[in-house]
Motif scaffolding. Sequence first.
Motif, short mmCIF file in Angstrom:
data_model
loop_
_atom_site.label_atom_id
_atom_site.label_comp_id
_atom_site.label_asym_id
_atom_site.label_seq_id
_atom_site.Cartn_x
_atom_site.Cartn_y
_atom_site.Cartn_z
N LYS A 70 0.80 -1.21 0.00
CA LYS A 70 0.00 0.00 0.00
C LYS A 70 0.84 1.27 0.00
N GLU A 71 2.15 1.12 -0.17
CA GLU A 71 3.03 2.29 -0.18
C GLU A 71 3.42 2.72 -1.59
N GLN A 72 2.82 2.10 -2.59
CA GLN A 72 3.17 2.43 -3.98
C GLN A 72 2.38 3.65 -4.45
N TRP A 73 3.00 4.46 -5.29
CA TRP A 73 2.34 5.69 -5.73
C TRP A 73 2.82 6.13 -7.11
N LEU A 74 1.95 6.87 -7.77
CA LEU A 74 2.26 7.57 -9.01
C LEU A 74 2.17 9.06 -8.70
N GLN A 75 3.20 9.82 -9.04
CA GLN A 75 3.29 11.22 -8.61
C GLN A 75 3.39 12.16 -9.81
N LEU A 76 2.68 13.28 -9.71
CA LEU A 76 2.76 14.35 -10.71
C LEU A 76 3.38 15.59 -10.09
N ASP A 77 4.35 16.17 -10.79
CA ASP A 77 4.86 17.49 -10.45
C ASP A 77 4.22 18.47 -11.44
N ALA A 78 3.30 19.30 -10.95
CA ALA A 78 2.58 20.23 -11.82
C ALA A 78 3.43 21.45 -12.20
N LEU A 79 4.61 21.59 -11.60
CA LEU A 79 5.58 22.65 -11.90
C LEU A 79 5.18 24.03 -11.37
N ARG A 80 3.97 24.14 -10.84
CA ARG A 80 3.50 25.42 -10.31
C ARG A 80 2.36 25.14 -9.35
N PRO A 81 2.06 26.06 -8.46
CA PRO A 81 0.90 25.85 -7.58
C PRO A 81 -0.36 25.60 -8.39
#
Length: 641
Positions: A70-81
């Motif tokens: 349950k510690e797996q994740w997909l992450q997005l960096d939106a580059l801005r707020p």
Amino acid sequence: MSAFSLPPFPLHTDCPPVGLESLRVSDYQLQASSSLSSGLGPHRGRLNIQSGLEDGDEYDGAWCADIKDKEQWLQLDALRPTLFTGVILQGRNSIWSNDSVTWQPCMNGSQEAVFVGSQDQETPVLALLTEPTVAQFIRINPQSWFSTGTICLRAEILGCPMSVNPYNEFTWERGTTDKLDFRHHNYAEMRKLLKAVNDECPDITRIYTIGKSYTGLKLYVMEISDNPGKHELGEPEFRYVAGMHGNEALGRELVLNLMQYICHEYKRGNQRIVRLVKDTRIHLLPSFNPDGYEAAYEKGSELSGWALGRYSYEGIDMNHNFPDLNNIMWDAQEEATDKKKVSNHYIPMPEYYTTTEALVAPETRAIISWMQDIPFVLSANLHGGELVVTYPFDCTRNWIPRQDTPTADNDFFRWLAAVYASSNLVMANPDRRMCHFEDFQQYNNIINGADWHTVPGSMNDFSYLHTNCFEVTVELSCDKFPHASELPVEWENNKESLLLYMEQVHRGIKGVIRDKDTKLGIANAVVKIEDLDHDIRSAADGDYWRLLNPGEYKVIVWAEGFFPAMRQCSVGSEPQATICDFNLTKTPQERIKQILAKGGKIRRDEQLRTRALRMRKLRVSTKILNRRREQQLRRAKAKRK
């Protein structure tokens, strides 16, 4: 890092997708806790991404974690707020961060929110965050999965990028200065827009219908011409067809944008547009498959998935629904002792196709009848889901899955495809990411249709072999049904391509074939180019258009009851057709008697007769089926009351 200090936001802020599916989000913005393989990395976790043909290749159909916990994740960096408001996914838990180090869980009241994900491989599921929050990073953290499977998902994230101002207001780049109606139009809204354009430019537009869908929705066409409703001698006819697959919605909106743009620019006196309208009769069909579109529209641009709305109401894929004339021609060539005597154009549809029992959609029947009524010269069939322009043939010989299968006009078709692809702002970008798993940039974003995948019964091939019209398919975008916020940018990406492609209808040669004595035009005269194994025919008034690349050509013309004629015609590099008229002399009755007396044969155009007979049969069977369908619809409505 401390959270941003922001004013409260409304609970159901309508934020668009940040762009995983449309590729607005770059690969480097996506990270994951682990990946099962490089082909199942975070860059593959995009909504509706399609897998490659080989298992285990670099282009699989999702992000998959290497570890099952349950510690797996997909992450997005939106580059801005960004104000994150929801996710569309197969996973469940969503958490966010401003610095990718300190993470805050998404809350549902006092508890961490857990969202229900997809229960199958294809259905997108929307989960709106109960508390929209501003952050730069967001993680999707799956909490359960099938016991026999692996943690895998594709996703889209909804969010409004925040501007750098004291009020943190949401701003979205418009992407164009053209003042057009940039939104998705359902059937009722499309009708209103068509009427609005016609009301604004009544002198150059006309709305007409060519038939109805299975459920009774009309197939509307917008005609644009300086003399709408009339074929002008020597003026070529052009068409754009969109929405063959109802869920491939970008083409529909681009066609609607195009008619608005032409109207506005014509009124402004834009000389390029004025010249196009005066010299060309343009026909724009925004929705070939309105039933399919309505199904996809009802779900929405991100929730319709990859296939909902693709097919007709009856479940027919119209891209395979036209008569397969390729194999009829190829079989005849194999059986013939003299292949030169096998017809290479105006091939009649097979007898079985004209019956009421044939599985032919009413929409397809309407398109075929339309092709018969108007002497189209050039067309493009607008699709979505990739970024490439394909040209005929679409069908391979001997049912090979894929193989380059060129027409006699291969060089000109490649030119047409290159005109659109090279002027399209996305296709022409050498740094763009491939949509799914095929790198079309290595082919300069054009490919022979059959060399991509074989499509028997395609509209492109039928148009080429049954009529005079050359047609290509344009795959407009990786995203079949882009969010409305993407439409202004997509218009700019395609505007020049749409205009430049239309202008190609003026290449090659054109002229009028007349009876030398009466000066009247001769219909259905055959126009043959030496060393090019594809003929075309003159229209009802005797005018013809033959698309050709620059060069010198020997042109031979013949018609039943006339002596053939030949002349040299030169084609220049500018998109301005060379005039090449012909005056044919009737064959004297005395000469006919002499030929018959010596046991000779008079050349008869039997193929033309067969083609016309089959077309009449198709129209009769279509009327019968339409009456049956209308009766069924009336009975169904009566029962509901």
